[in-house]
Write a protein that holds these residues in place. Sequence first.
Motif, PDB file in Angstrom:
ATOM      1  N   LEU A  82       0.823  -1.201   0.000  1.00 22.31           N
ATOM      2  CA  LEU A  82       0.000   0.000   0.000  1.00 22.31           C
ATOM      3  C   LEU A  82       0.863   1.259   0.000  1.00 22.31           C
ATOM      4  O   LEU A  82       0.563   2.234  -0.704  1.00 22.31           O
ATOM      5  CB  LEU A  82      -0.917  -0.005   1.222  1.00 22.31           C
ATOM      6  N   GLY A  83       1.949   1.250   0.781  1.00 18.75           N
ATOM      7  CA  GLY A  83       2.833   2.416   0.803  1.00 18.75           C
ATOM      8  C   GLY A  83       3.504   2.659  -0.533  1.00 18.75           C
ATOM      9  O   GLY A  83       3.593   3.804  -1.002  1.00 18.75           O
ATOM     10  N   GLU A  84       3.991   1.567  -1.164  1.00 17.82           N
ATOM     11  CA  GLU A  84       4.636   1.708  -2.471  1.00 17.82           C
ATOM     12  C   GLU A  84       3.647   2.212  -3.520  1.00 17.82           C
ATOM     13  O   GLU A  84       3.978   3.079  -4.342  1.00 17.82           O
ATOM     14  CB  GLU A  84       5.218   0.357  -2.904  1.00 17.82           C
ATOM     15  N   LEU A  85       2.440   1.673  -3.503  1.00 21.35           N
ATOM     16  CA  LEU A  85       1.443   2.071  -4.495  1.00 21.35           C
ATOM     17  C   LEU A  85       0.958   3.495  -4.260  1.00 21.35           C
ATOM     18  O   LEU A  85       0.686   4.225  -5.225  1.00 21.35           O
ATOM     19  CB  LEU A  85       0.263   1.102  -4.460  1.00 21.35           C
ATOM     20  N   ALA A  86       0.845   3.894  -3.001  1.00 26.19           N
ATOM     21  CA  ALA A  86       0.431   5.272  -2.724  1.00 26.19           C
ATOM     22  C   ALA A  86       1.446   6.255  -3.296  1.00 26.19           C
ATOM     23  O   ALA A  86       1.069   7.295  -3.864  1.00 26.19           O
ATOM     24  CB  ALA A  86       0.266   5.477  -1.225  1.00 26.19           C
ATOM     25  N   GLU A  87       2.734   5.954  -3.165  1.00 25.16           N
ATOM     26  CA  GLU A  87       3.762   6.832  -3.728  1.00 25.16           C
ATOM     27  C   GLU A  87       3.706   6.832  -5.255  1.00 25.16           C
ATOM     28  O   GLU A  87       3.865   7.878  -5.894  1.00 25.16           O
ATOM     29  CB  GLU A  87       5.136   6.371  -3.253  1.00 25.16           C
ATOM     30  N   ALA A  88       3.476   5.657  -5.852  1.00 26.73           N
ATOM     31  CA  ALA A  88       3.385   5.585  -7.311  1.00 26.73           C
ATOM     32  C   ALA A  88       2.173   6.356  -7.831  1.00 26.73           C
ATOM     33  O   ALA A  88       2.247   7.031  -8.864  1.00 26.73           O
ATOM     34  CB  ALA A  88       3.319   4.127  -7.761  1.00 26.73           C
ATOM     35  N   VAL A  89       1.049   6.262  -7.131  1.00 30.46           N
ATOM     36  CA  VAL A  89      -0.148   6.999  -7.541  1.00 30.46           C
ATOM     37  C   VAL A  89       0.080   8.502  -7.408  1.00 30.46           C
ATOM     38  O   VAL A  89      -0.340   9.299  -8.269  1.00 30.46           O
ATOM     39  CB  VAL A  89      -1.362   6.544  -6.710  1.00 30.46           C
ATOM     40  N   ALA A  90       0.750   8.930  -6.326  1.00 34.62           N
ATOM     41  CA  ALA A  90       1.067  10.352  -6.165  1.00 34.62           C
ATOM     42  C   ALA A  90       1.973  10.838  -7.291  1.00 34.62           C
ATOM     43  O   ALA A  90       1.821  11.966  -7.781  1.00 34.62           O
ATOM     44  CB  ALA A  90       1.715  10.590  -4.809  1.00 34.62           C
ATOM     45  N   ALA A  91       2.923   9.976  -7.718  1.00 28.40           N
ATOM     46  CA  ALA A  91       3.799  10.348  -8.830  1.00 28.40           C
ATOM     47  C   ALA A  91       3.004  10.537 -10.119  1.00 28.40           C
ATOM     48  O   ALA A  91       3.290  11.437 -10.919  1.00 28.40           O
ATOM     49  CB  ALA A  91       4.879   9.289  -9.022  1.00 28.40           C
ATOM     50  N   GLN A  92       1.989   9.703 -10.330  1.00 27.75           N
ATOM     51  CA  GLN A  92       1.144   9.871 -11.515  1.00 27.75           C
ATOM     52  C   GLN A  92       0.354  11.171 -11.438  1.00 27.75           C
ATOM     53  O   GLN A  92       0.134  11.833 -12.451  1.00 27.75           O
ATOM     54  CB  GLN A  92       0.189   8.682 -11.643  1.00 27.75           C
ATOM     55  N   GLY A  93      -0.074  11.545 -10.230  1.00 27.47           N
ATOM     56  CA  GLY A  93      -0.771  12.820 -10.079  1.00 27.47           C
ATOM     57  C   GLY A  93       0.128  13.998 -10.400  1.00 27.47           C
ATOM     58  O   GLY A  93      -0.309  14.972 -11.032  1.00 27.47           O
ATOM     59  N   ARG A  94       1.398  13.910  -9.983  1.00 28.19           N
ATOM     60  CA  ARG A  94       2.344  14.991 -10.328  1.00 28.19           C
ATOM     61  C   ARG A  94       2.635  15.015 -11.824  1.00 28.19           C
ATOM     62  O   ARG A  94       2.785  16.082 -12.417  1.00 28.19           O
ATOM     63  CB  ARG A  94       3.639  14.812  -9.531  1.00 28.19           C
ATOM     64  N   ALA A  95       2.721  13.813 -12.425  1.00 28.36           N
ATOM     65  CA  ALA A  95       2.996  13.752 -13.867  1.00 28.36           C
ATOM     66  C   ALA A  95       1.854  14.345 -14.683  1.00 28.36           C
ATOM     67  O   ALA A  95       2.079  14.853 -15.789  1.00 28.36           O
ATOM     68  CB  ALA A  95       3.241  12.303 -14.287  1.00 28.36           C
ATOM     69  N   ALA A  96       0.633  14.301 -14.153  1.00 24.08           N
ATOM     70  CA  ALA A  96      -0.508  14.850 -14.889  1.00 24.08           C
ATOM     71  C   ALA A  96      -0.434  16.363 -15.021  1.00 24.08           C
ATOM     72  O   ALA A  96      -1.118  16.939 -15.877  1.00 24.08           O
ATOM     73  CB  ALA A  96      -1.816  14.443 -14.197  1.00 24.08           C
ATOM     74  N   GLU A  97       0.367  17.013 -14.203  1.00 25.24           N
ATOM     75  CA  GLU A  97       0.455  18.474 -14.239  1.00 25.24           C
ATOM     76  C   GLU A  97       1.661  18.973 -15.018  1.00 25.24           C
ATOM     77  O   GLU A  97       1.970  20.160 -14.984  1.00 25.24           O
ATOM     78  CB  GLU A  97       0.498  19.013 -12.801  1.00 25.24           C
TER      79      GLU A  97
END
Length: 485
Positions: free
Chosen positions: A357-372
Amino acid sequence: MGGVFINYRRSPRATPAVHRLRERLGRHFGDAQVFLDTSSMLPGNRYPDDLRRRVHECEVLLVTIPEDWLEARDPSGQRCLDRAGDWVRHEIELALAAGKTVIPLLLDAAEPPSPELLPASIRDLSLRQAHRITADGWDEAVEELVATLETLVAPEWVPIPSEERPPRRPGRLLGWATGLLSAALCVLVPWAATAGGPAPEPGDDPAALLLALASLGLMGLVLGAVLLSCGPVRRPVQAWERDLQDATQENYLRATYPVPVFLLLFAAVVVIQAWGRSPGFAVVLMLGTCIAVGPMAARFVRSLKQDRERWVRWPEAMPAAAPVAVVRREIARLDVRTQGWNAPIRREQRDQARFALGELAEAVAAQGRAAERGRLLWLREAQPWVFSGYVLWLALTVALTLAWTLPLGGGLEGWDWARLHAAPVAAGAMGFGLSWTTMECAYRYQRRQRRMFHTEAARRLAAVEARVDTLSSPSRTRLVTGTKR
């Protein structure tokens, strides 16, 4: 090895409780982490050596004390604790001497032993805070003991670091190589199309012009497909992508193989058509196709192998800058695994799920940053090879147009010459417009996709986290109660 060592004396009251306790602790911490002489020693081993070794290796020694523990006697009438060869006493002596955590477990109405009633070598046992377990409140007392032991017993499972190397960005080298190859195409393709033959007449079949028009037409088809996927069929395509990315990599490749097969067949038809008119140009096209297809095929094979390994080695650290498909597939793996667990889950399962869950939460946050990201940053970081490929494709289109106009313009003058040689400029402008529009649509589509994925993934992770918390109940927070003296 560490873990928990259960010290007990065989008796009608203690033995059933000890085996029941061992089963619960083994289910939570793992069988290898809980030692009980009747189930943890192999036949033929010297039990004195095994017992001494496991006491020295353990992190916690549980001393099981039923009501008759102090007064237990051997057949001769001597109190067992007073015998020098008593193994219950000897195990406690070894643990106290080694500085281990020793916890007295009081069964039912048993009282903590008084120091004056204990042999001098284990008198320190009376100073250790005890934990009571009763038949009526067995489950609650054992779960509290499990929570206490978690603060004392080191976890057996440790996260597996990712073996995937972070992707190497080509940087300026790719830019220079793309520029040089584009210039070379504009020179070599016209030369290869016209070398060794007579100058074409105006009525001859313009093979180079047809190939240039086919290239522009293919650019238009790609743009049309992108516009179609971003417009009328956006929702079905998004649902299709989501379902495929939740599947294994093998099923994903099975469902998407018609697209690369169609592109390969189209390239083969173009090469065959060009071979009869200009073998040199056909060889250039064939080499370009091989250079483009080779790395793609190798990447597909490598991704299939990595997907299988990640399922076996789960959970594994996420690679840096993991793409949406990989993150979504890892969320699906976590979801599938946790759905098959029964409460209460083992400590290892809970630690694995929380690590994932911790690894995936960081990966999802990275995708959110990449969207901008802005357009140029997106091209440089996310699509450098696609951008380079479009530049080379545009250069090839212009080169094909030059291969058609240069031989025809030798005998023309004035306005006719300028009008004829304006064709490469028009082809370049049209190709640039098609390419830029395609990249702009792809940028907007991917940005929208990442934003939607960020929202969807955060919701799915929250649901899985709530499930893990429910499966982990009762809470693993240590309860400060203990037995009063």
